[in-house]
Write a protein that holds these residues in place. Structure first.
Motif, PDB file in Angstrom:
ATOM      1  N   LEU A   3     -34.406   2.531   4.724  1.00 17.24           N
ATOM      2  CA  LEU A   3     -33.323   2.566   4.416  1.00 17.24           C
ATOM      3  C   LEU A   3     -32.775   4.167   5.253  1.00 17.24           C
ATOM      4  O   LEU A   3     -31.839   4.203   6.536  1.00 17.24           O
ATOM      5  CB  LEU A   3     -32.551   1.651   3.593  1.00 17.24           C
ATOM      6  N   ARG A  58     -26.472   0.038   1.477  1.00 13.40           N
ATOM      7  CA  ARG A  58     -25.565   0.040   3.032  1.00 13.40           C
ATOM      8  C   ARG A  58     -23.631   0.747   3.397  1.00 13.40           C
ATOM      9  O   ARG A  58     -24.050   1.283   3.691  1.00 13.40           O
ATOM     10  CB  ARG A  58     -25.506  -0.942   3.719  1.00 13.40           C
ATOM     11  N   LYS A  62     -23.288   4.135   5.220  1.00 18.02           N
ATOM     12  CA  LYS A  62     -22.321   4.488   6.000  1.00 18.02           C
ATOM     13  C   LYS A  62     -20.935   5.081   5.885  1.00 18.02           C
ATOM     14  O   LYS A  62     -20.652   5.756   6.934  1.00 18.02           O
ATOM     15  CB  LYS A  62     -21.778   3.142   6.065  1.00 18.02           C
TER      16      LYS A  62
END
Length: 96
Positions: A3, A58, A62
């Protein structure tokens, strides 16, 4: 880890896509600095929040990238006029 590498790639691409610069060394350095900074921050956050679900990681990534985009926008903006002039010269336009 996958990721964070994807996020670094996204950040690098986003910064370099803002302008087309004749000075590729400077643009590469800006991209490399951004990629490194984002990667360090995202990995640090993930280490300090090991039990966080993927969705939370996640969203944190961001937010981290958004903060860096604001900082690196200023750096990219200083090269924008050079990029526009370079494009104009390549197309044969004369700027006053």
């Amino acid at each position: 880890m996958a990721l964070s590498l994807a996020l670094v790639s996204l950040q690098y691409t986003a910064i370099l896509s803002k302008v087309v610069m004749p000075n590729t060394i400077a643009s590469t350095k800006i991209g490399d600095d951004a990629a490194s900074a984002v990667e360090q921050r995202v990995l640090g956050w993930c280490r300090s929040h090991e039990g966080a679900p993927v969705a939370e990681k996640r969203e944190a990534a961001k937010l981290i990238m958004e903060g860096f985009m604001q900082a690196y926008d200023d750096k990219a903006a200083k090269f924008a006029p050079q990029g526009y002039n370079h494009r104009a010269q390549q197309s044969g336009a004369r700027l006053k």
